[in-house]
Motif scaffolding. Structure first.
Motif, PDB file in Angstrom:
ATOM      1  N   TRP A   7       0.837  -1.207   0.000  1.00  0.00           N
ATOM      2  CA  TRP A   7       0.000   0.000   0.000  1.00  0.00           C
ATOM      3  C   TRP A   7       0.865   1.248   0.000  1.00  0.00           C
ATOM      4  N   VAL A   8       1.908   1.250   0.825  1.00  0.00           N
ATOM      5  CA  VAL A   8       2.785   2.412   0.915  1.00  0.00           C
ATOM      6  C   VAL A   8       3.500   2.655  -0.409  1.00  0.00           C
ATOM      7  N   VAL A   9       4.078   1.611  -0.987  1.00  0.00           N
ATOM      8  CA  VAL A   9       4.818   1.749  -2.242  1.00  0.00           C
ATOM      9  C   VAL A   9       3.887   2.186  -3.368  1.00  0.00           C
ATOM     10  N   GLY A  10       2.659   1.669  -3.362  1.00  0.00           N
ATOM     11  CA  GLY A  10       1.689   2.057  -4.378  1.00  0.00           C
ATOM     12  C   GLY A  10       1.352   3.543  -4.341  1.00  0.00           C
ATOM     13  N   GLN A  11       1.453   4.150  -3.148  1.00  0.00           N
ATOM     14  CA  GLN A  11       1.175   5.584  -3.003  1.00  0.00           C
ATOM     15  C   GLN A  11       2.413   6.448  -3.260  1.00  0.00           C
ATOM     16  N   ASP A  12       3.594   5.888  -2.983  1.00  0.00           N
ATOM     17  CA  ASP A  12       4.817   6.696  -3.011  1.00  0.00           C
ATOM     18  C   ASP A  12       6.000   5.812  -3.415  1.00  0.00           C
ATOM     19  N   GLU A  13       6.102   5.529  -4.709  1.00  0.00           N
ATOM     20  CA  GLU A  13       7.118   4.600  -5.185  1.00  0.00           C
ATOM     21  C   GLU A  13       8.528   5.078  -4.902  1.00  0.00           C
ATOM     22  N   ARG A  14       8.774   6.383  -5.029  1.00  0.00           N
ATOM     23  CA  ARG A  14      10.140   6.902  -4.966  1.00  0.00           C
ATOM     24  C   ARG A  14      10.442   7.681  -3.688  1.00  0.00           C
ATOM     25  N   GLU A  15       9.706   7.397  -2.640  1.00  0.00           N
ATOM     26  CA  GLU A  15       9.973   7.929  -1.317  1.00  0.00           C
ATOM     27  C   GLU A  15       9.975   9.455  -1.280  1.00  0.00           C
ATOM     28  N   ALA A  16       8.950  10.046  -1.889  1.00  0.00           N
ATOM     29  CA  ALA A  16       8.799  11.496  -1.826  1.00  0.00           C
ATOM     30  C   ALA A  16       8.184  11.947  -0.510  1.00  0.00           C
ATOM     31  N   GLY A  17       7.514  11.027   0.194  1.00  0.00           N
ATOM     32  CA  GLY A  17       6.887  11.398   1.458  1.00  0.00           C
ATOM     33  C   GLY A  17       6.505  10.184   2.286  1.00  0.00           C
ATOM     34  N   LEU A  18       5.348   9.597   1.959  1.00  0.00           N
ATOM     35  CA  LEU A  18       4.792   8.504   2.744  1.00  0.00           C
ATOM     36  C   LEU A  18       5.756   7.339   2.945  1.00  0.00           C
ATOM     37  N   ARG A  19       6.474   6.951   1.900  1.00  0.00           N
ATOM     38  CA  ARG A  19       7.311   5.753   1.979  1.00  0.00           C
ATOM     39  C   ARG A  19       8.397   5.868   3.041  1.00  0.00           C
ATOM     40  N   ALA A  20       8.719   7.077   3.438  1.00  0.00           N
ATOM     41  CA  ALA A  20       9.752   7.256   4.460  1.00  0.00           C
ATOM     42  C   ALA A  20       9.387   6.566   5.772  1.00  0.00           C
ATOM     43  N   ILE A  21       8.103   6.348   6.037  1.00  0.00           N
ATOM     44  CA  ILE A  21       7.727   5.718   7.309  1.00  0.00           C
ATOM     45  C   ILE A  21       8.274   4.297   7.416  1.00  0.00           C
ATOM     46  N   LEU A  22       8.569   3.668   6.276  1.00  0.00           N
ATOM     47  CA  LEU A  22       9.113   2.307   6.300  1.00  0.00           C
ATOM     48  C   LEU A  22      10.521   2.274   6.877  1.00  0.00           C
ATOM     49  N   ASN A  23      11.118   3.442   7.075  1.00  0.00           N
ATOM     50  CA  ASN A  23      12.470   3.524   7.627  1.00  0.00           C
ATOM     51  C   ASN A  23      12.467   3.739   9.135  1.00  0.00           C
ATOM     52  N   PHE A  24      11.380   3.403   9.802  1.00  0.00           N
ATOM     53  CA  PHE A  24      11.342   3.514  11.256  1.00  0.00           C
ATOM     54  C   PHE A  24      12.480   2.677  11.859  1.00  0.00           C
ATOM     55  N   GLY A  25      13.316   3.321  12.667  1.00  0.00           N
ATOM     56  CA  GLY A  25      14.455   2.645  13.276  1.00  0.00           C
ATOM     57  C   GLY A  25      15.694   2.607  12.404  1.00  0.00           C
ATOM     58  N   HIS A  26      15.569   2.969  11.135  1.00  0.00           N
ATOM     59  CA  HIS A  26      16.671   2.794  10.193  1.00  0.00           C
ATOM     60  C   HIS A  26      17.723   3.904  10.265  1.00  0.00           C
ATOM     61  N   THR A  27      17.336   5.111  10.657  1.00  0.00           N
ATOM     62  CA  THR A  27      18.334   6.179  10.725  1.00  0.00           C
ATOM     63  C   THR A  27      19.397   5.832  11.765  1.00  0.00           C
ATOM     64  N   PHE A  28      18.964   5.434  12.952  1.00  0.00           N
ATOM     65  CA  PHE A  28      19.908   4.959  13.964  1.00  0.00           C
ATOM     66  C   PHE A  28      20.565   3.649  13.504  1.00  0.00           C
ATOM     67  N   GLY A  29      19.762   2.755  12.917  1.00  0.00           N
ATOM     68  CA  GLY A  29      20.266   1.443  12.523  1.00  0.00           C
ATOM     69  C   GLY A  29      21.343   1.502  11.464  1.00  0.00           C
ATOM     70  N   HIS A  30      21.154   2.359  10.466  1.00  0.00           N
ATOM     71  CA  HIS A  30      22.175   2.500   9.421  1.00  0.00           C
ATOM     72  C   HIS A  30      23.470   3.081   9.983  1.00  0.00           C
ATOM     73  N   ALA A  31      23.348   3.989  10.956  1.00  0.00           N
ATOM     74  CA  ALA A  31      24.546   4.532  11.600  1.00  0.00           C
ATOM     75  C   ALA A  31      25.309   3.430  12.328  1.00  0.00           C
ATOM     76  N   ILE A  32      24.575   2.532  12.969  1.00  0.00           N
ATOM     77  CA  ILE A  32      25.210   1.408  13.660  1.00  0.00           C
ATOM     78  C   ILE A  32      25.961   0.529  12.666  1.00  0.00           C
ATOM     79  N   GLU A  33      25.304   0.186  11.546  1.00  0.00           N
ATOM     80  CA  GLU A  33      25.946  -0.684  10.556  1.00  0.00           C
ATOM     81  C   GLU A  33      27.205  -0.049   9.979  1.00  0.00           C
ATOM     82  N   ALA A  34      27.116   1.219   9.611  1.00  0.00           N
ATOM     83  CA  ALA A  34      28.270   1.898   9.025  1.00  0.00           C
ATOM     84  C   ALA A  34      29.368   2.091  10.064  1.00  0.00           C
ATOM     85  N   GLY A  35      28.987   2.472  11.266  1.00  0.00           N
ATOM     86  CA  GLY A  35      29.966   2.746  12.306  1.00  0.00           C
ATOM     87  C   GLY A  35      30.692   1.515  12.794  1.00  0.00           C
ATOM     88  N   MET A  36      30.007   0.383  12.827  1.00  0.00           N
ATOM     89  CA  MET A  36      30.618  -0.868  13.285  1.00  0.00           C
ATOM     90  C   MET A  36      31.405  -1.563  12.169  1.00  0.00           C
TER      91      MET A  36
END
Length: 396
Positions: free
Chosen positions: A260-289
């Motif tokens: 449903w989310v991708v169907g509304q916002d394929e290229r992450e212009a707005g709505l699709r960003a919610i799928l990244n819950f936890g990912h901003t901190f998580g990506h920092a952990i992956e890159a930093g470690m």
């Protein structure tokens, strides 16, 4: 300044689609082939979910005609499933080639990507050649990026063999490789022709990988469907025991929300960003470690706890919600505390890495936060408050 995102669940109900009460409380037998549609006009495709799909020729019957297929897999998955997929594809393609990549997030780079191009060119593959991504998220992301780039675009199919890939990375057309300074920073939006979620492949998944996949399942509750979060609380033990019916429901509901989310916002212009819950901190952990030290889902698990704590300190959710999410993450076998990335200035190192996040705007970090249970928002937060959260939520 914040962007408040409408819950996919409420919109599904308005549009006459599946509501939380109808989908989160009913589990169909795992043996039933379930289909979730990604609706993107001429780029639409189905996600099929059931055990035994990978080795069944009929699974691939509707794919476009081509002379050749290339299976892209890795050293871990190839001995388990490459022969079965090759046999299933043999009736449809005169030539079925295979390229086996090294396994691990640390290999999600230009050098490994070139192995796919080498195989395509060495076999004289044309623009109708179909690529099959057989593996987890790393294989899927790199195969998709190769498909988007080779001859400016060839068809590809996702055959995810991990829970994380089945509920998240194989769906929606995000393809990428990593850069030493940031995760998934080089890539393209490119949709597959088909996603084949064979639940049988989860039988061979290591326990750590299963838990990592559950992080991407858990995120859908807080951002979109609290009934689904309640279902996860009731069925977490069954999921960890690999109960097929429970897994089938978790995969289907996760894919429904993401579709449903991708169907509304394929290229992450707005709505699709919610799928990244936890990912901003998580990506920092992956890159930093260093890529591969923490699994992606482990970073997301700790990252969700940190994002929930930031939401709490901003007054968006109460103590009870933050504690409830933390308990669910813990029950899934995921880390609750982030690692120390820099003993001298840990919070500063996290902030430095998060400024490279794709959601950052003009150097301002934008977080996916919970704006009340089942509802997400994307907004910035004061560095001082983010520092407090990192100090409170990291080991040490």
């Amino acid at each position: 300044m914040s962007t408040v995102i409408t819950s996919p669940n409420s919109a599904l109900q308005r549009d006459g689609g599946a509501s939380a009460s109808s989908t989160s409380s009913i589990s169909l037998p795992a043996s039933v082939v379930q289909t979730v549609a990604i609706n993107l006009a001429d780029r639409s495709y189905p996600i099929t979910i059931a055990p035994g799909l990978l080795a069944t020729p009929a699974t691939y019957a509707a794919l476009p005609k081509a002379t050749a297929a290339l299976i892209v897999t890795n050293t871990t998955v190839a001995p388990l499933y490459a022969d079965a997929l090759r046999s299933a594809l043999a009736p449809k393609y005169a030539q079925v080639h295979t390229v086996v990549l090294p396994d691990g997030e640390e290999h999600k780079n230009w050098q490994t990507l070139n192995l796919i191009f080498d195989a395509l060119l060495q076999h004289g593959c044309d623009r109708k050649t179909v690529l099959f991504a057989l593996g987890g998220g790393v294989v899927g992301d790199m195969t998709g990026f190769a498909a988007a780039s080779y001859m400016r675009g060839v068809p590809f199919v996702q055959v995810p063999t991990t829970l994380l890939a089945q509920v998240d990375s194989s769906v929606g057309g995000k393809t990428a490789i990593n850069h030493p300074l940031g995760k998934n920073m080089i890539g393209a939006f490119y949709q597959p022709q088909l996603v084949v979620c064979d639940l049988s492949t989860l039988d061979t998944l290591p326990v750590r990988e299963l838990s990592a996949g559950l992080a991407e399942v858990i995120k859908y509750g807080p951002i979109a469907d609290m009934d689904f979060m309640g279902w996860l609380e009731e069925h977490m033990d069954a999921l960890l025991a690999r109960d097929r019916t429970a897994l089938a429901h978790a995969v289907r509901r996760s894919c429904e929300i993401k579709a449903w989310v991708v169907g509304q916002d394929e290229r992450e212009a707005g709505l699709r960003a919610i799928l990244n819950f936890g990912h901003t901190f998580g990506h920092a952990i992956e890159a930093g470690m260093g890529y591969g030290a923490w699994l992606h889902g482990e970073g997301v698990g700790a990252g969700m706890v940190m994002a929930a704590e930031l939401s709490r300190r901003l007054g968006l959710v109460d103590d009870a919600f933050a504690a409830r999410l933390k308990t669910l993450v813990q029950r899934a076998g995921l880390p609750l505390r982030g690692p120390v990335l820099d003993a001298a200035d840990n919070a500063g190192r996290y902030l430095e890495l998060m400024r490279v996040d794709k959601k950052a705007e003009a150097g301002e970090i934008r977080f996916v936060l919970i704006d009340g249970p089942g509802r997400a928002c994307v907004r910035a937060a004061p560095d001082a408050l983010v520092r407090e959260v990192i100090d409170a939520c990291c080991a040490g």
